[in-house]
Design an enzyme around this catalytic site. Structure first.
Site, PDB file in Angstrom:
ATOM      1  CG  ASP A 400      -1.895   1.112   1.253  1.00 41.26           C
ATOM      2  OD1 ASP A 400      -2.150   1.680   0.182  1.00 41.26           O
ATOM      3  OD2 ASP A 400      -2.398   1.438   2.335  1.00 41.26           O
ATOM      4  CE  LYS A 401      -0.206   7.393  -2.378  1.00 46.21           C
ATOM      5  NZ  LYS A 401      -0.152   8.504  -1.396  1.00 46.21           N
ATOM      6  CB  THR A 402      -2.085   6.067   2.385  1.00 48.88           C
ATOM      7  OG1 THR A 402      -2.334   6.742   1.155  1.00 48.88           O
ATOM      8  CG2 THR A 402      -2.388   6.994   3.547  1.00 48.88           C
ATOM      9  CD  GLU A 577     -13.673  12.758   7.618  1.00 47.84           C
ATOM     10  OE1 GLU A 577     -13.539  12.305   8.769  1.00 47.84           O
ATOM     11  OE2 GLU A 577     -14.764  12.804   7.026  1.00 47.84           O
ATOM     12  CG  PHE A 618     -15.546   7.866   1.741  1.00 46.19           C
ATOM     13  CD1 PHE A 618     -15.309   8.545   0.560  1.00 46.19           C
ATOM     14  CD2 PHE A 618     -14.705   6.815   2.087  1.00 46.19           C
ATOM     15  CE1 PHE A 618     -14.259   8.187  -0.254  1.00 46.19           C
ATOM     16  CE2 PHE A 618     -13.651   6.451   1.278  1.00 46.19           C
ATOM     17  CZ  PHE A 618     -13.425   7.140   0.098  1.00 46.19           C
ATOM     18  CE  LYS A 640     -14.976  15.271   3.509  1.00 44.23           C
ATOM     19  NZ  LYS A 640     -14.177  15.804   4.620  1.00 44.23           N
ATOM     20  CB  THR A 754      -1.710   4.797  -4.745  1.00 46.08           C
ATOM     21  OG1 THR A 754      -2.168   6.079  -4.333  1.00 46.08           O
ATOM     22  CG2 THR A 754      -1.468   4.839  -6.240  1.00 46.08           C
ATOM     23  N   GLY A 755      -4.821   4.965  -4.217  1.00 44.08           N
ATOM     24  CA  GLY A 755      -6.110   5.459  -4.677  1.00 44.08           C
ATOM     25  C   GLY A 755      -6.020   6.839  -5.292  1.00 44.08           C
ATOM     26  CG  ASP A 756      -2.804   9.180  -4.438  1.00 40.19           C
ATOM     27  OD1 ASP A 756      -3.660   9.626  -3.661  1.00 40.19           O
ATOM     28  OD2 ASP A 756      -1.688   8.788  -4.081  1.00 40.19           O
TER      29      ASP A 756
END
Length: 924
Positions: A400-402, A577, A618, A640, A754-756
């Site tokens: 994972d990245k984060t 957040e 979310f 958002k 990643t989710g970017d």
């Protein structure tokens, strides 16, 4: 008629019914108790199960067969002791090692099962072992205590029915997550008489391993209440920042989601074990061949010569008197005799050595001071003694990245409001943009190093200046100034070539950049840094769009406030957040408090209270969250989420502002920042009441609840008005680039998820050196259909062929080739002292700016067979054999495209294609 009867029956099979405080009712369903077992053996099963596992090794099975043969006097002339003792020794040593591992599991199980939990019995709280807790029991949890089972939250110490949990043992996340009980059960508080009278019936899903999903319904006081994952505490979580809470057990023991994800402990074999099995199999086959050859020769000898010597060497009585039959039978028996005599072919001592090495190595891992992490004072720990050597044979890493590569500490970096970008520090006199990096102040004036590079931009010069100073040791370090890079903007387009030069630049050129002063705000945070004064000016001048932007950040979230040491602090489920709410706070939009029905903020010193109508949560599918609020008789939806998700739901009137904001999104993503798009919508009163009624019906539906609710979410989250964009920075952890570089040097292939956005993923890939300038090329797979992905894979494969065909052949210096496979101009040049070395050049590659691909490489250049032409034109050198491998490539692939890559039609091609690449970067 048949379908009408079977439908309720099928529904009952997929449902779980639980009645609180009613053990007799729950006992009829024979639900699992809360006792857990992760060990593999017991005293009775250890010997048979362990022997069964050990005889899966071919060598052990071979010697077992050999031992049986030696027990037959007609075959064996050797005592069985010669085989039995080594075999028993190997089996015993392995059994001792396996017993040691399983004893550790038993101790861990015992420690967990004997933990204490407060359980409600007949109106009183009693101490109960975890193993004694049953489905339907109401238990009390206290702060910093582990959750004993999967429970439905009933009440908490917080007046709004909230509690915070840490889920590190479930998903590795250390951020606190917020859970909230039903409003109807909050009133029971910690009144034991009311809790003991609670007789609600829960209808929910069967046990499963989905940590982020739960569907159920509570029937209580002739009413039905919808239950979701936000009201469930899972076993393995830890209660934090909450004095106490009560809950009713839904899943216990092996039915909990934690244990459902654990699986059964299985026998594990290493690569060395599998290799030894293949080697032993080859040795056994060779031994069988020799034994067969010898037995065949013995049969022939007995038939031709041995029959005449029966006076001296008589045949045994059980051997047939017929010559041919008797000779054949003797040959058959001799086969096994040779197998016994030649048993030393199979090296049983090798297994003994391997087991001893593993056992000792596990202790060496535990004692290794080089694997000690000083921050947490933690040593490495080998939890098993059977997989040690696998650590040195890792070929692939999926990460994972984060939070893994990055620090998971988010900072509000830039934003876009109503088409205006904020966050860059622009010199009003020169028009230069300064990129800020918070570094400790140094003592020396900076030295500006202007390095050789081509600079070209469609709208401006992109002159990059690295500001650094030279330390006394001669190394170059970062300057004391916050200025790292300078880019001139708003200048005519031109291309500039600089030669390698070093200019000593005195302190007079140093730009001292000070952060914006937020001390006017009594709730500001001293560690919050922002350098663009224009955004604060817009807020203080009551600019409508800026106020709307920060008001959305202050109310659209699930953050919980608390007061510690007289200061307001926030507890957030995600650092994103927390960063956004913190940014709004520092700009004067302070989130003060929340209840289940309201949110209170302070805007530039004035209190605003909003009625909280609904929260649309979310999740990974929706990729957005929304809140419905009412104030001054107006209902507004704030939303958002990811840019592609929000953009698809914008009103058609937003096209102009959408295009302007898209440019800022691309810029932020290109800088490696995490982006979110903000939007809003005004809701009519009559429409809201109709919508919320339909949502209530959908939320208690037993069939397709999630699908029905998502349809209603989609309905109200449409025709949105764009508010702005946020850009958050998540910095890499220390040592990540070096660690990845070392792993790649070791030949390990790395996948990162990643989710970017694609641009952000690529930028971070370069930052952590997963992607480097030394790569021949970086391919992007983003097709939206099977045909598009197939076409991209074919084109990329042809590109690899072209690159490898036109690679330059390196020169030879002292019989050693100088290899430089960098094809994008980023690798180091040969030094001057090697400039006189003759260069051996390959045929010139086609000069193209945009590469187009054909389905047949041989037809790219007027039908000429490129590979054959190049091979014929190249001189034969000793280097050829050293360059047979492909140049290094990397691939960036969209999550949807990966689904097509793994489909049966493309799976084989994808696996072969992946083998070409040095690293992989996945973005969703």
């Amino acid at each position: 008629m048949v379908s009408s009867k079977t439908q309720p029956e099928d529904r009952n099979q997929n449902e779980r019914r639980i009645r609180a405080n009613d053990r007799e009712f729950n006992a009829q369903f024979k639900y699992a108790n809360n006792y857990i077992k992760t060990s593999k053996y017991s005293l009775l099963t250890f010997l048979p199960f362990n022997l069964l596992e050990q005889f899966q090794r071919l060598a052990n099975f071979y010697f077992l067969v050999l031992l049986v043969l030696q027990l037959i006097p007609a075959i064996s002339s050797l005592t069985p002791v010669t085989t039995a003792l080594p075999l028993i020794g190997v089996l015993s040593l392995t059994a001792i090692k396996d017993a040691y591992d399983d004893i550790q599991r038993h101790l861990s199980d015992s420690q967990v099962n004997n933990r204490r939990s407060k359980t409600l019995r007949n109106g009183k709280l009693i101490e109960e072992k975890w193993s004694g807790v049953q489905v339907g029991d109401i238990i009390k949890l206290e702060n910093n205590q582990f959750v004993a089972a999967d429970i439905l939250l009933l009440s908490t110490s917080e007046p709004s029915g909230l509690c915070f949990i840490e889920t590190a043992e479930l998903d590795g996340e250390t951020n606190l997550k917020c859970k909230q009980c039903l409003l109807e059960t909050i009133g029971m508080g910690q009144q034991e008489d009311l809790l003991s009278q609670f007789n609600g019936e829960i209808i929910c899903e069967k046990p499963n391993n989905l940590l982020n999903k739960f569907e159920g319904t509570l029937i209580w006081n002739n009413q039905r209440f919808s239950l979701d994952n936000e009201k469930i505490l899972l076993r393995g979580c830890v209660l934090r920042n909450t004095q106490w809470c009560y809950g009713v057990v839904i899943f216990a023991g092996k039915d909990t989601k934690l244990m459902q994800n654990s699986g059964k402990t299985q026998f594990k074999s290493t690569g060395v074990d599998r290799l030894l099995n293949y080697i032993i199999l080859g040795i056994v086959l060779f031994l069988i061949f020799i034994c067969a050859f010898c037995s065949f020769g013995c049969a022939i000898w007995e038939a031709v010569i041995g029959q005449h010597f029966q006076v001296y060497l008589p045949w045994d009585k059980f051997i047939p008197k017929d010559i041919s039959t008797g000779a054949t039978f003797i040959g058959f028996l001799v086969f096994f005799s040779y197998a016994i005599v030649l048993n030393t072919f199979v090296p049983i001592s090798l297994y003994v050595s391997v087991e001893v090495i593993r056992f000792v190595q596990s202790f060496m891992i535990n004692w290794d001071e080089d694997m000690y992490y000083e921050k947490t004072k933690t040593y490495a720990r080998a939890r098993t003694t059977t997989l040690n050597e696998e650590l040195g044979q890792i070929q692939y890493i999926f990460s994972d990245k984060t939070g893994t590569l990055t620090q998971n500490i988010m900072t509000f970096n830039k934003c876009s409001i109503n088409g205006q970008s904020y966050g860059d520090f622009v010199d009003s006199k020169t028009g230069e943009i300064y990129e800020i990096n918070d570094k400790a102040n140094a003592q020396r004036p900076p030295t500006i190093l202007v390095k050789s590079r081509d600079v070209e931009s469609p709208s401006a010069d992109a002159i990059t200046v690295d500001v650094s100073y030279k330390s006394p040791s001669g190394s170059t370090s970062t300057s004391s100034s916050n200025l790292l890079k300078t880019r001139s903007i708003n200048k005519p387009k031109k291309s500039v070539q600089y030669q390698d030069q070093v200019f000593e630049h005195q302190a007079s050129t140093e730009h001292a950049i000070e952060p914006v002063d937020f001390s006017f705000n009594s709730e500001y945070e001293a560690d919050f840094k922002w350098y663009d004064r224009s955004l604060l000016d817009a807020v203080q001048s009551d600019e409508e769009h800026a106020h709307n932007f920060f008001r959305l950040l202050a109310v659209c979230h699930t953050v919980m406030p608390e007061t510690a040491n007289g200061r307001l602090e926030y507890q957030a489920q995600s650092p994103d957040e927390a960063a956004l709410v913190s940014a709004a706070r520092n700009f004067g939009f302070v989130f003060k408090s929340r209840t289940p029905n309201s949110i209170t903020i302070e805007v530039m010193g004035k209190t605003e209270e909003y009625e909280l109508l609904s929260i649309l949560d979310f999740n990974n599918v929706r990729k957005r969250m929304s809140v419905l609020l009412r104030r001054n008789n107006k209902i507004i939806l704030y939303c958002k989420g990811a840019d592609n998700v929000i953009y698809d739901r914008l009103s058609t009137s937003q096209n102009t502002i959408k295009n302007q904001t898209q440019e800022h999104l691309n810029k932020f993503a290109g800088e490696g920042l995490r982006t979110l798009v903000l939007a809003e919508r005004m809701i009519e009163e009559n429409y809201y009441y109709n919508w919320i009624e339909r949502l209530q019906h959908a939320s208690v539906a037993l069939d397709k609840r999630e699908e029905k609710m998502n349809v209603l979410y989609e309905e109200i989250e449409s025709d949105l008005i764009l508010v702005g964009v946020t850009a958050i920075e998540d910095k890499l952890q220390d040592g990540v680039p070096q660690a990845i570089a070392n792993l790649q040097m070791a030949g390990i292939k790395i996948w990162v998820l990643t989710g970017d956005k694609q641009e952000t993923a690529i930028n971070i890939g370069y930052s952590c050196q997963l992607l480097t300038d030394d790569l021949a090329d970086v391919f992007i797979v983003d097709g939206n259909s099977l045909e598009e992905v197939d076409k991209q894979l074919r084109k990329f494969r042809e590109c690899v062929k072209i690159v490898n065909t036109y690679r330059p052949i390196p020169p030879i210096i002292n019989s050693e080739p100088i290899v430089n496979l960098n094809l994008n101009g980023a690798a180091a040049q040969l030094k001057d002292n090697n400039s006189n070395v003759p260069q051996i050049e390959a045929p010139p590659a086609p000069a193209i700016s945009v590469v187009t691909f054909s389905r047949d490489v041989s037809k790219l250049y007027n039908g000429v067979d490129v590979e054959k032409a190049v091979n014929n034109s190249r001189p034969t050198t000793p280097v050829e054999s050293q360059l047979d491998g492909s140049a290094d490539f990397a691939i960036v692939i969209n999550g949807h495209s990966l689904v097509y890559c793994l489909s049966p039609e493309l799976e084989t091609r994808w696996v072969l294609f992946y083998c070409l690449y040095d690293c992989m970067w996945l973005y969703i």
